[in-house]
Write a protein that holds these residues in place. Structure first.
Motif, PDB file in Angstrom:
ATOM      1  N   GLN A  54      -9.605   4.251  -6.633  1.00  0.00           N
ATOM      2  CA  GLN A  54      -8.943   5.296  -5.828  1.00  0.00           C
ATOM      3  C   GLN A  54      -7.830   4.699  -4.966  1.00  0.00           C
ATOM      4  OE1 GLN A  54     -12.664   6.819  -4.257  1.00  0.00           O
ATOM      5  NE2 GLN A  54     -12.018   8.898  -4.764  1.00  0.00           N
ATOM      6  N   LYS A  55      -8.115   3.491  -4.441  1.00  0.00           N
ATOM      7  CA  LYS A  55      -7.109   2.818  -3.615  1.00  0.00           C
ATOM      8  C   LYS A  55      -5.882   2.474  -4.460  1.00  0.00           C
ATOM      9  CE  LYS A  55     -10.147   0.552  -0.330  1.00  0.00           C
ATOM     10  NZ  LYS A  55     -10.763  -0.723  -0.012  1.00  0.00           N
ATOM     11  N   ASP A  82     -12.207   1.111  -5.266  1.00  0.00           N
ATOM     12  CA  ASP A  82     -11.022   0.296  -5.554  1.00  0.00           C
ATOM     13  C   ASP A  82     -10.020   1.059  -6.424  1.00  0.00           C
ATOM     14  OD1 ASP A  82     -11.804  -1.753  -4.029  1.00  0.00           O
ATOM     15  OD2 ASP A  82     -11.868  -3.256  -5.628  1.00  0.00           O
ATOM     16  N   PHE A 134      -8.666  -3.602  -6.004  1.00  0.00           N
ATOM     17  CA  PHE A 134      -7.524  -3.448  -5.111  1.00  0.00           C
ATOM     18  C   PHE A 134      -7.056  -4.824  -4.628  1.00  0.00           C
ATOM     19  CE2 PHE A 134      -5.740  -2.615  -0.812  1.00  0.00           C
ATOM     20  CZ  PHE A 134      -4.636  -1.901  -1.237  1.00  0.00           C
ATOM     21  N   GLU A 178      -7.159   3.148   5.123  1.00  0.00           N
ATOM     22  CA  GLU A 178      -8.570   2.775   4.989  1.00  0.00           C
ATOM     23  C   GLU A 178      -9.422   3.105   6.213  1.00  0.00           C
ATOM     24  OE1 GLU A 178     -10.111  -0.536   2.262  1.00  0.00           O
ATOM     25  OE2 GLU A 178     -10.392  -1.328   4.277  1.00  0.00           O
ATOM     26  N   LYS A 234     -13.677   4.852   0.047  1.00  0.00           N
ATOM     27  CA  LYS A 234     -12.770   4.889  -1.116  1.00  0.00           C
ATOM     28  C   LYS A 234     -13.116   3.753  -2.073  1.00  0.00           C
ATOM     29  CE  LYS A 234      -9.428   8.001  -0.491  1.00  0.00           C
ATOM     30  NZ  LYS A 234      -8.984   8.887  -1.539  1.00  0.00           N
ATOM     31  N   VAL A 243      -2.193   1.142   2.492  1.00  0.00           N
ATOM     32  CA  VAL A 243      -3.519   1.467   1.939  1.00  0.00           C
ATOM     33  C   VAL A 243      -4.611   0.683   2.667  1.00  0.00           C
ATOM     34  CG1 VAL A 243      -4.953   1.432  -0.140  1.00  0.00           C
ATOM     35  CG2 VAL A 243      -2.539   2.027  -0.313  1.00  0.00           C
ATOM     36  N   ALA A 244      -4.386  -0.606   2.888  1.00  0.00           N
ATOM     37  CA  ALA A 244      -5.456  -1.444   3.451  1.00  0.00           C
ATOM     38  C   ALA A 244      -5.622  -1.280   4.953  1.00  0.00           C
ATOM     39  CB  ALA A 244      -5.181  -2.909   3.132  1.00  0.00           C
TER      40      ALA A 244
END
Lengths: 255, 442
Positions: free
Chosen positions: B327-328, B325, B6, B317, B323, B312-313
């Motif tokens: 999946q992210k 990488d 990610f 998260e 999760k 996402v981050a």
């Protein structure tokens, strides 16, 4: 209202601006790697210099305990022989010697300081040897402010006693002479001691001279050298290094 | 090629230098707004309006170099702006600013969507949604699915095409027409454009500086680039980007002067039509379209990618700790489709002019300026009243907006957040001193 000339200048600016921008960006792309490379080289050189300085300082620090050890041995031998008066004077000379302790961070010191420092050691040795020891020191006045790596003279004198004069029966002669030839300083330390036969240079000169050689190499690279010659009548050590003056002292002198 | 982690999706495989950093920043900041709003500000506020527009952007980028240096000194490693805010704010303040960040980023995407819609209307006879659909598909694919590596791969080509257009098109026109006829035409049809000391112009420049500073300082993509440029090159990269960026609005402004010197115009669309009629050489026409397309897609792509990375981050998260990488990255793909679709629909059903849009959000950016500077230049975590001041300033400025001019509401908004911060800081100081005094008395 904007005049025609002003308007023309503005349009010129509008047209030329992106050209300048493109040139600037192109220049960056072409030279960025080179600039980085130069920066890295510069950094490498600075690191190398720092490393050399650190090595130099380490060597400076190494030589001091070496000298102290020998001096203490001299004082100890005076004590063993119950020569109290000389012992007291030796301790006085030794305390004076410690008072002039060098600053470890300074790579070069004036010759006058080096001579003064060595003089304390010679005072101690004079007490031991008494009238037997004859010292002849010569240094032109203009050289007193010249710079020298610390402990050079002192180490040579110390070696003269350790390897030559200690075993000498009768008169012990020590001649110390500084002189200048164009941009070079010469130092000659001559003794009439008995040189023990040895096989290799390092074994012969010991730790002290090896240290001097390394420090001279680090500071002056191939512009400095040590020459040793020895025969039945004694040993002669000649050290050559470039003439360097302290700028602050020079400025003071000119004022 | 799919990114391995990610972090690689967000920041690319390596730290970038000055050259690529400037290209990346130019790709973000030479936008559809730059091409269209800069001439719009020129025709509204005179020749110096265009220069003012260019100056306020360049100064803002230049100033960001100081902020960037400070941020990287305090927080050398990070992925997004959210990572930095997390270290400087308490949870309430953090979430307030994250919500504002998401909203402003969506707004930026919407503005680019509007620019794309203008371009589509200008280019194609087909219904608007067809052209827009292809535009959004392209952006989602190259930025949302490609990640930063692909964005930077395309950015070089996009910036080259923008430079080519900015250099060649005005040069072609002025060599062809000469400056005297253009000056005479402007004097005849639009004499107000040559007035230097226009009262509105100064209003526009000062309000623009407030909005520009807020917009540049509070931009997800600029922060994103800040964390991926080599730390020692950060100040110079941003300063030079500002200097190079200024050339684009200036060049585009001169281009539109060429269109209007022969007659009047009704709106920005009519200027575009005029430009199409003026450009008779196919090469120049293709160059202009390529430039406009590059500017809009590069900005849309960069902003979309930064927004997805932030969501996402920093938003998802904390709720899903385990999760992987991959999946992210899958989540990022899904989000890019969702956000792309959302902006597509919003663009289809709205049609304000670009400058209106810019100043519509001006209150928000202006209100964020003081809190943002307080966060960056304070030591340790900052109190919640700082982000709250931004919210209060935004709300009050929108309440008073119907009763004052656009510029006045922008000034009010900036001043309001600043005043709240100053008052709260003084009160906190007095409170702390009072407590200390009380403890001493006891």
């Amino acid at each position: 209202m904007l005049s025609y000339e002003g308007f023309t200048l503005l349009i010129m600016l509008f047209i030329l601006a992106p050209i300048m921008g493109a040139i600037a960006l192109l220049f960056l792309f072409v030279f960025e790697k080179r600039i980085d490379l130069l920066e890295n080289k510069n950094k490498e050189i600075r690191l190398e210099q720092a490393l050399q300085e650190a090595q130099y300082n380490k060597l400076n620090q190494q030589i001091q305990p070496h000298f102290l050890f020998n001096t203490l041995n001299v004082i100890l031998s005076l004590a063993r022989l119950n020569r109290t008066t000389e012992l007291i004077r030796a301790l006085e000379a030794f305390s004076q010697f410690l008072k002039f302790k060098y600053k470890a961070s300074e790579p070069l010191i004036p010759l006058a300081q080096e001579i003064q420092y060595t003089q304390h050691y010679l005072d101690i040795q004079s007490l031991r040897f008494g009238d037997r020891l004859k010292i002849d020191m010569e240094c032109p006045d203009q050289l007193l402010i010249a710079l020298v790596p610390p402990f050079i003279l002192q180490t040579l004198v110390e070696n003269s006693f350790k390897h030559g004069l200690e075993k000498k029966v009768g008169e012990a002669l020590l001649s110390i002479r500084f002189y200048q030839d164009s941009q070079t300083i010469y130092l000659e330390v001559i003794d009439n001691g008995l040189m023990v036969k040895t096989t290799s240079f390092t074994e012969k000169v010991g730790h002290g001279l090896d240290n001097i050689q390394k420090r001279l190499d680090l500071y002056f690279s191939n512009r400095a050298q040590i020459i040793i010659s020895s025969n039945e009548s004694g040993t002669k050590v000649k050290v050559v290094w470039p003439l360097v003056y302290d700028k602050r002292v020079e400025e003071g002198a000119s004022e | 090629m799919r990114p391995r982690s990610f972090q690689e999706y967000v920041q690319g495989p390596i730290q970038i230098g000055m050259g690529l950093g400037i290209i990346s920043l130019l790709a973000r900041w030479v936008t559809g707004t730059t091409i269209l709003s800069s001439p719009e500000s020129m025709v509204k506020y005179g020749v110096f309006g265009g220069i003012g527009y260019a100056l306020m952007g360049a100064i803002a980028l230049f100033m960001f170099s100081f902020i960037g240096r400070r941020v990287r000194q305090d927080f050398p490693v990070g992925l997004t702006m959210g990572d930095y805010l997390k270290t400087r704010l308490h949870p309430l303040g953090y979430w307030i600013l994250i919500v504002i960040l998401v909203l402003t980023s969506l707004h930026t995407l919407f503005i680019q969507g509007m620019a794309a819609s203008t371009l589509c209307q200008f280019l194609f006879d087909t219904p608007l949604y067809v052209g827009l659909f292809f535009f959004f598909c392209f952006c989602v694919l190259f930025a949302g699915f490609g990640g930063l590596k692909f964005i930077h791969g395309v950015a070089s080509f996009q910036v080259i095409s923008m430079f080519a257009a900015a250099i060649l098109i005005p040069l072609y026109f002025f060599v062809k027409e000469g400056i005297q006829p253009v000056y005479d035409g402007i004097r005849l049809y639009h004499p107000y454009m040559l007035v230097i000391n226009k009262y509105d112009l100064w209003n526009f420049i000062f309000a623009g500086l407030l909005v520009g500073f807020g917009q540049f300082f509070f931009d997800l993509t600029s922060w994103h680039r800040l964390f991926m440029i080599e730390i020692k090159k950060v100040p110079l990269t941003f300063s030079l980007s500002g200097l190079i960026w200024i050339t684009f609005p200036l060049s585009f402004s001169s281009l539109f002067i060429m269109v209007i010197f022969t007659g009047g115009f009704t709106d920005i669309h009519s200027i575009l039509v005029g430009l199409a009629n003026k450009i008779t050489t196919p090469f120049i026409f293709i160059l202009f379209i390529l430039c406009a397309f590059s500017a809009i897609t590069s900005t849309f792509g960069a902003c979309l990618h930064s927004l997805i990375s932030l969501i996402v981050a920093n938003i998802l998260e904390p709720f899903q700790t385990k999760k992987s990488d991959q999946q992210k990255i899958r989540m990022a793909y899904l989000l890019s489709i969702l956000i792309g679709g959302m902006v597509f629909v919003a663009t289809l059903f709205n049609s304000p002019t670009l400058l209106e849009l810019l100043f519509y959000s001006g209150n928000i950016y202006s209100a964020l300026l003081a809190p943002f500077l307080a966060i960056v230049f304070s030591k340790g975590k900052v109190a919640n009243f700082i982000p709250i001041s931004a919210v209060l300033a935004i709300v009050t400025s929108y309440i008073i907006q119907p009763y004052v001019s656009d510029f006045q509401s922008i000034w009010f908004s900036g001043l309001a957040s600043f005043t709240i911060i100053v008052i709260c800081t003084i009160l906190t100081f007095i409170k702390t001193k009072w407590r200390f005094f009380k403890t001493k008395l006891n």
